[in-house]
Write a protein that holds these residues in place. Structure first.
Motif: not given
Length: 351
Positions: A2-10, A122-126
């Motif tokens: 599993r991998t987790v990605e988020a925007p570089q800007i939080r 909204c900040i998505p954490i994928v």
């Protein structure tokens, strides 16, 4: 795996283009609210809506959001209906980079990498794995009075853009919201093709593995590479502090080392140092897509990161050096800037 990605800007507090406000103004006009009324208090004139390169602070868009919610409170599922108006074309070169991506998965990854070229609050954490994708949607520190509107607008806009990417409807596995059901429940069911669950502990939605792997109809490796390069250049130009923003930032930054950082000068003092009036300085910063408070936060964030990674100072000491009376408000501010606590940031960098 599993991998987790988020925007570089939080954080949602980044400058953005005028197109999102233009979408909301057009929606308001269709419901009898003219542009000058929906822009009231934002500092924008209706003519600004046709300036494609115009940048505004996130706070300016929030002013328009609040006005829209107030003026159109009678419109059912307002956030959902506004979100449906966002299309790939709304996002300019950022949208074109997404549409030429090889797969849905690559498009999502690119969207997260260049999230600050969009208009989201909204900040998505994928999180992705063999069983598909789960996106957790955060709305950290956004004003509670418009939080539901922003969540529904942003999630529906994400869905609308993915449908544009594919050229056909996209099947959502499940979707949950951390607020009660309201007048948008049936409309959301109609759009997503699955009945949403309300009153949950978090806002999430899922996609199955087949959807993620689907090849985009306009995928083009050469065009995609060019668009990604342009996105990177655009981010660099937007975040570079030049002109009036560089002058203000230089006056905010302390001289010498970080052992005894003075309290940042007031807005009025900075205006006087630059030989201008506070009103003119405020207007010039707005035209540059930022504001004095955002620049103060930017400087404090930079100094905090330097002290966390380059000194043994405690979080309490760093808070005091940055002008906070105690650590708690500093910790809250740092989480808003970076999406994590100062201690966690220090551990991650040390690792």
């Amino acid at each position: 795996m599993r991998t987790v990605e988020a925007p570089q800007i939080r954080t949602w507090d980044f400058p953005r283009g005028i197109a999102s406000i233009a979408v909301m103004a057009a929606f308001a006009a269709e419901h009898g609210v003219p542009a000058d009324r929906v822009l009231a208090g934002s500092g924008l004139a209706p003519a600004a809506l046709s300036e494609p390169d115009r940048q505004v602070p996130a706070a300016t868009e929030l002013v328009v959001v609040r006005t829209l919610v107030r003026e159109l409170a009678h419109v059912p599922a307002l956030g959902v209906e506004v979100g449906r108006r966002y299309r790939l074309s709304t996002f300019g070169i950022f949208g074109f980079a997404c549409v030429t991506s090889p797969t849905v998965r690559e498009a999502i990854s690119l969207a997260l990498r260049y999230y600050q070229l969009g208009y989201g609050f909204c900040i998505p954490i994928v999180e992705t794995g063999d069983d598909g994708m789960l996106a957790r949607v955060r709305l950290d520190a956004a004003p509670a009075d418009v939080a539901r509107f922003l969540v529904e607008r942003d999630i529906v806009a994400m869905h609308r853009v993915m449908v544009d990417l594919l050229g056909h409807e996209l099947a959502i596995g499940r979707i949950e919201f951390d607020f009660p059901a309201g007048d948008s429940a049936e409309r959301l069911h109609e759009i997503f093709g699955v009945r949403p669950e309300f009153g949950r502990t978090q806002t999430v939605f899922t996609l199955d593995p087949a959807s993620l792997a689907e090849t985009l109809p306009q995928a083009n490796a050469q065009t995609w590479s060019l668009c990604v390069a342009q996105c990177a250049d655009l981010v660099q130009r937007r975040t570079a502090r030049t002109g009036i923003t560089a002058q203000v930032r230089a006056l905010i930054l302390p001289g010498g080392d970080t052992a005894g950082i003075p309290t940042p000068p007031t807005f009025e003092v900075v205006a006087r140092e630059l030989g201008t009036s506070p009103r003119t300085l405020r207007r010039r910063l707005a035209e540059a897509g930022t504001g004095f408070r955002a620049l103060v936060d930017e400087v404090r964030c930079t100094l905090a990161e330097e002290m966390l990674t380059g000194t043994p100072l405690s979080v309490d000491d760093i808070a005091l050096r940055l002008g906070y009376a105690e650590a708690t408000p500093f910790i809250h501010a740092f989480k808003r800037w970076n999406g994590t606590t100062p201690s966690a940031y220090r551990r991650e960098r040390a690792h």
